[in-house]
Write a protein that holds these residues in place. Structure first.
Motif, PDB file in Angstrom:
ATOM      1  N   ALA A 175     -35.516  70.073  30.709  1.00  0.00           N
ATOM      2  CA  ALA A 175     -35.264  69.431  31.995  1.00  0.00           C
ATOM      3  C   ALA A 175     -35.477  70.425  33.135  1.00  0.00           C
ATOM      4  N   CYS A 176     -35.855  69.901  34.278  1.00  0.00           N
ATOM      5  CA  CYS A 176     -36.047  70.703  35.489  1.00  0.00           C
ATOM      6  C   CYS A 176     -34.691  71.233  35.955  1.00  0.00           C
ATOM      7  N   ALA A 177     -34.648  72.504  36.293  1.00  0.00           N
ATOM      8  CA  ALA A 177     -33.405  73.128  36.732  1.00  0.00           C
ATOM      9  C   ALA A 177     -32.956  72.621  38.098  1.00  0.00           C
ATOM     10  N   LEU A 178     -33.881  72.093  38.913  1.00  0.00           N
ATOM     11  CA  LEU A 178     -33.497  71.606  40.233  1.00  0.00           C
ATOM     12  C   LEU A 178     -33.127  70.133  40.200  1.00  0.00           C
ATOM     13  N   CYS A 179     -34.063  69.275  39.789  1.00  0.00           N
ATOM     14  CA  CYS A 179     -33.821  67.824  39.874  1.00  0.00           C
ATOM     15  C   CYS A 179     -33.239  67.229  38.594  1.00  0.00           C
ATOM     16  N   ARG A 180     -33.296  67.986  37.518  1.00  0.00           N
ATOM     17  CA  ARG A 180     -32.748  67.596  36.213  1.00  0.00           C
ATOM     18  C   ARG A 180     -33.534  66.466  35.522  1.00  0.00           C
ATOM     19  N   ARG A 181     -34.726  66.121  36.039  1.00  0.00           N
ATOM     20  CA  ARG A 181     -35.586  65.156  35.346  1.00  0.00           C
ATOM     21  C   ARG A 181     -36.294  65.878  34.204  1.00  0.00           C
ATOM     22  N   PRO A 182     -36.762  65.139  33.202  1.00  0.00           N
ATOM     23  CA  PRO A 182     -37.525  65.785  32.128  1.00  0.00           C
ATOM     24  C   PRO A 182     -38.798  66.446  32.692  1.00  0.00           C
ATOM     25  N   ILE A 183     -39.151  67.581  32.125  1.00  0.00           N
ATOM     26  CA  ILE A 183     -40.382  68.274  32.511  1.00  0.00           C
ATOM     27  C   ILE A 183     -41.550  67.558  31.846  1.00  0.00           C
ATOM     28  N   GLY A 184     -42.638  67.382  32.597  1.00  0.00           N
ATOM     29  CA  GLY A 184     -43.833  66.732  32.068  1.00  0.00           C
ATOM     30  C   GLY A 184     -44.808  67.746  31.501  1.00  0.00           C
TER      31      GLY A 184
ATOM     32  N   GLU B  24     -43.431  75.066  35.841  1.00  0.00           N
ATOM     33  CA  GLU B  24     -43.476  76.366  36.502  1.00  0.00           C
ATOM     34  C   GLU B  24     -42.133  77.036  36.258  1.00  0.00           C
ATOM     35  N   TRP B  25     -42.123  78.351  36.352  1.00  0.00           N
ATOM     36  CA  TRP B  25     -40.906  79.116  36.098  1.00  0.00           C
ATOM     37  C   TRP B  25     -40.451  79.740  37.407  1.00  0.00           C
ATOM     38  N   HIS B  26     -39.283  79.329  37.863  1.00  0.00           N
ATOM     39  CA  HIS B  26     -38.715  79.791  39.133  1.00  0.00           C
ATOM     40  C   HIS B  26     -37.746  80.939  38.876  1.00  0.00           C
ATOM     41  N   HIS B  27     -37.938  82.038  39.600  1.00  0.00           N
ATOM     42  CA  HIS B  27     -36.977  83.144  39.552  1.00  0.00           C
ATOM     43  C   HIS B  27     -35.793  82.747  40.430  1.00  0.00           C
ATOM     44  N   ARG B  28     -34.624  82.602  39.828  1.00  0.00           N
ATOM     45  CA  ARG B  28     -33.442  82.205  40.621  1.00  0.00           C
ATOM     46  C   ARG B  28     -33.229  83.186  41.761  1.00  0.00           C
ATOM     47  N   VAL B  29     -33.321  84.457  41.487  1.00  0.00           N
ATOM     48  CA  VAL B  29     -33.371  85.495  42.518  1.00  0.00           C
ATOM     49  C   VAL B  29     -34.827  85.944  42.546  1.00  0.00           C
ATOM     50  N   PRO B  30     -35.494  85.882  43.714  1.00  0.00           N
ATOM     51  CA  PRO B  30     -36.917  86.240  43.761  1.00  0.00           C
ATOM     52  C   PRO B  30     -37.204  87.624  43.167  1.00  0.00           C
ATOM     53  N   LYS B  31     -38.370  87.742  42.547  1.00  0.00           N
ATOM     54  CA  LYS B  31     -38.788  89.028  41.968  1.00  0.00           C
ATOM     55  C   LYS B  31     -38.755  90.129  43.016  1.00  0.00           C
TER      56      LYS B  31
ATOM     57  N   GLU C 239     -34.256  86.556  35.896  1.00  0.00           N
ATOM     58  CA  GLU C 239     -33.996  85.294  35.209  1.00  0.00           C
ATOM     59  C   GLU C 239     -34.868  84.178  35.789  1.00  0.00           C
ATOM     60  N   THR C 240     -35.506  83.408  34.908  1.00  0.00           N
ATOM     61  CA  THR C 240     -36.312  82.273  35.338  1.00  0.00           C
ATOM     62  C   THR C 240     -35.769  80.987  34.741  1.00  0.00           C
ATOM     63  N   VAL C 241     -36.054  79.898  35.442  1.00  0.00           N
ATOM     64  CA  VAL C 241     -35.660  78.571  34.973  1.00  0.00           C
ATOM     65  C   VAL C 241     -36.862  77.639  35.124  1.00  0.00           C
ATOM     66  N   PRO C 242     -36.991  76.636  34.241  1.00  0.00           N
ATOM     67  CA  PRO C 242     -38.129  75.715  34.328  1.00  0.00           C
ATOM     68  C   PRO C 242     -37.939  74.707  35.462  1.00  0.00           C
ATOM     69  N   VAL C 243     -39.017  74.470  36.205  1.00  0.00           N
ATOM     70  CA  VAL C 243     -38.995  73.485  37.288  1.00  0.00           C
ATOM     71  C   VAL C 243     -40.342  72.770  37.358  1.00  0.00           C
ATOM     72  N   HIS C 244     -40.343  71.572  37.908  1.00  0.00           N
ATOM     73  CA  HIS C 244     -41.597  70.873  38.200  1.00  0.00           C
ATOM     74  C   HIS C 244     -42.299  71.624  39.328  1.00  0.00           C
ATOM     75  N   PRO C 245     -43.624  71.554  39.390  1.00  0.00           N
ATOM     76  CA  PRO C 245     -44.330  72.185  40.508  1.00  0.00           C
ATOM     77  C   PRO C 245     -43.832  71.686  41.866  1.00  0.00           C
TER      78      PRO C 245
ATOM     79  N   CYS D 115     -40.895  70.540  42.629  1.00  0.00           N
ATOM     80  CA  CYS D 115     -39.550  71.076  42.857  1.00  0.00           C
ATOM     81  C   CYS D 115     -39.633  72.551  43.259  1.00  0.00           C
ATOM     82  N   HIS D 116     -40.521  73.286  42.632  1.00  0.00           N
ATOM     83  CA  HIS D 116     -40.707  74.693  42.965  1.00  0.00           C
ATOM     84  C   HIS D 116     -41.163  74.843  44.416  1.00  0.00           C
ATOM     85  N   ARG D 117     -42.117  74.006  44.829  1.00  0.00           N
ATOM     86  CA  ARG D 117     -42.594  74.060  46.213  1.00  0.00           C
ATOM     87  C   ARG D 117     -41.467  73.720  47.193  1.00  0.00           C
ATOM     88  N   THR D 118     -40.650  72.760  46.823  1.00  0.00           N
ATOM     89  CA  THR D 118     -39.537  72.363  47.686  1.00  0.00           C
ATOM     90  C   THR D 118     -38.521  73.493  47.845  1.00  0.00           C
TER      91      THR D 118
END
Length: 87
Positions: A2-11, A15-22, A28-34, A36-39
């Motif tokens: 599931a997406c870490a932001l919206c909690r919908r299933p990942i298709g 993309e992998w979002h760094h909770r704290v930017p690199k 640490e990274t979490v899975p997100v929809h593209p 959601c990552h842009r948002t």
């Protein structure tokens, strides 16, 4: 998964979002929809994401993000549209 932001299933695309930017030392990274990552990055600066917004529950409370999460809730997993910068 599931997406870490919206909690919908990942298709098909994830993309992998760094909770704290690199750039701020995050690892640490979490899975997100593209979309959601842009948002996330359109709604907060790296400095904000390195601070209190590293917590995803707090990030979801940002008005623009909360509005987005509510709007995207019924969209298909691979839904895509352009995301406007709103900082």
């Amino acid at each position: 998964m599931a997406c870490a932001l919206c909690r919908r299933p990942i298709g098909l695309q994830v993309e992998w979002h760094h909770r704290v930017p690199k750039s701020e030392g995050g690892r640490e990274t979490v899975p997100v929809h593209p979309i959601c990552h842009r948002t996330i990055h359109a709604s907060a600066t790296n400095a904000e994401l390195a601070g209190p917004l590293a917590d995803l529950d707090t990030l979801r409370e940002v008005p623009a993000v909360a509005k987005f999460v509510k709007w995207v809730a019924d969209k298909p997993a691979d839904f895509r549209v352009p995301v406007r910068r709103g900082r």
